[in-house]
Structures are given as structure tokens and as C-alpha cells.
Enzyme design. Sequence first.
Site, mmCIF file in Angstrom:
data_model
loop_
_atom_site.group_PDB
_atom_site.id
_atom_site.type_symbol
_atom_site.label_atom_id
_atom_site.label_comp_id
_atom_site.label_asym_id
_atom_site.label_seq_id
_atom_site.Cartn_x
_atom_site.Cartn_y
_atom_site.Cartn_z
ATOM 1 N N GLU A 1 -11.376 -1.851 -3.668
ATOM 2 C CA GLU A 1 -11.523 -1.449 -5.073
ATOM 3 C C GLU A 1 -10.174 -1.190 -5.735
ATOM 4 O OE1 GLU A 1 -11.401 2.538 -2.950
ATOM 5 O OE2 GLU A 1 -11.965 0.472 -2.506
ATOM 6 N N CYS B 1 -13.082 2.451 4.005
ATOM 7 C CA CYS B 1 -12.177 3.517 4.442
ATOM 8 C C CYS B 1 -12.889 4.405 5.477
ATOM 9 C CB CYS B 1 -11.645 4.302 3.252
ATOM 10 S SG CYS B 1 -10.251 5.384 3.664
ATOM 11 N N HIS C 1 -8.657 -0.544 0.932
ATOM 12 C CA HIS C 1 -9.388 -0.190 -0.282
ATOM 13 C C HIS C 1 -9.513 -1.419 -1.179
ATOM 14 C CE1 HIS C 1 -9.666 4.216 0.121
ATOM 15 N NE2 HIS C 1 -8.539 4.108 0.810
#
Length: 205
Positions: A189, A80, A187
Amino acid sequence: MIRIVDYGVGNIQAFLTLFKRLGVEAKRAATPAELADATRLILPGVGHFDHAMQCLNDSGLRATLEELVFVKKVPIIGICVGMQMLADSSDEGVLPGLGWIPGRVRAFTNIPDLAGMPMPHMGWNELAPSSKSSLFDGDLKERPEFYFLHSYFFDPIDSADIAAYANYGIDFAAVVSRGHIHGVQCHPEKSHHWGVQLFKNFIER
């Protein structure tokens, strides 16, 4: 050892939880000494570009990071705003970026063709990976989907540094790679099995 750079910006715990689920040892690094054993580096980031850069500059970690990345050639991935920090500069601020992958971070709102597009770009989007990037080995070669939340995008000087595109009114660089230096605007994750596979590829290759 996977070290997650803890310079006061980014959700460190989300990455630690993901790697624990994978059975992979990972630890945060908030001091130069804690970075010393890194074999892989993750540079997280959220919020404003200048704030993130100032926090990193003030953390005392930058010189050690640069030694690891450029002298010891330790692979690193920025996530990011961590990806945006790899650039030379950003429309979002006045501070210089790291300059590790030449380019500028640009605002979607400064692109005339995108007038009226909802901002930020938020939600799931397909990636079109480059066949040359090892980050997209395995089941990531065929249009994987990742979660995005951003209003700025990395515009590299050399298109060869683009490892994957996404589209939000325009095609933009969603992933950049220059040798062992990588950045992802999305993202991983938060991107289920696609994100897990991307991290596994980063760790294993």
C-alpha cells in the site's frame, strides 16, 4: 467483495483509499456478518505480534476467517504483521500464530551474521520473485521494489512456500504463498505502482 479484516490493528483506511483509486469495491469487516460476502480477504497488521494475535483472538472474527479460508477457499493476503500471524509462532512473543503456513517468525537480531546491521530494516528493497507465483505476473517479474519496515522475518519450514526473497544481510522470505494463502512482509500500500500491481494480481487471479 474485497473485505479488509478490521480487528483493531492496522491502517484500514490506507487500503480502502488504494482500492478506491483502483475503482475496486472494498469494505472493512469488523463482524462475522460483514465477512460473509468476502471473495478476497486482506489481513493487515502493525506493531507487536502478541498484541495483534490477541486482538484477532478477541475480535470474534477468527472462526469465520478460518471457515472462509479453509472451507470456502477464499484467497487471503496478510500484510506486514498480518503476514507474520500466518506462522506457527514468533520470536517476538509467546502466543501461537494462526499456523496457516508452517514456520516461525525470527528476529534479525538473533542471526549472528547480522550483528551491527541497522534495525529495523527500513526503506526500499528489491524482491526476487518466484516464477511460480501469480502475485508477480506482469511487470513484477523483473526485480520489483517494495517498501519495508520490520525487524522480524518469516522463516517457513518448506522453502516451496517462499514466493519472493529480499536481502538484508541475508536472503529472507519477503513473500510467502501456500495455495490461496499469501503473506507479504513489505507494504504494497506504500509501494507505488509495484504495490498496485501486486494487489491487482491478487484480486484478478
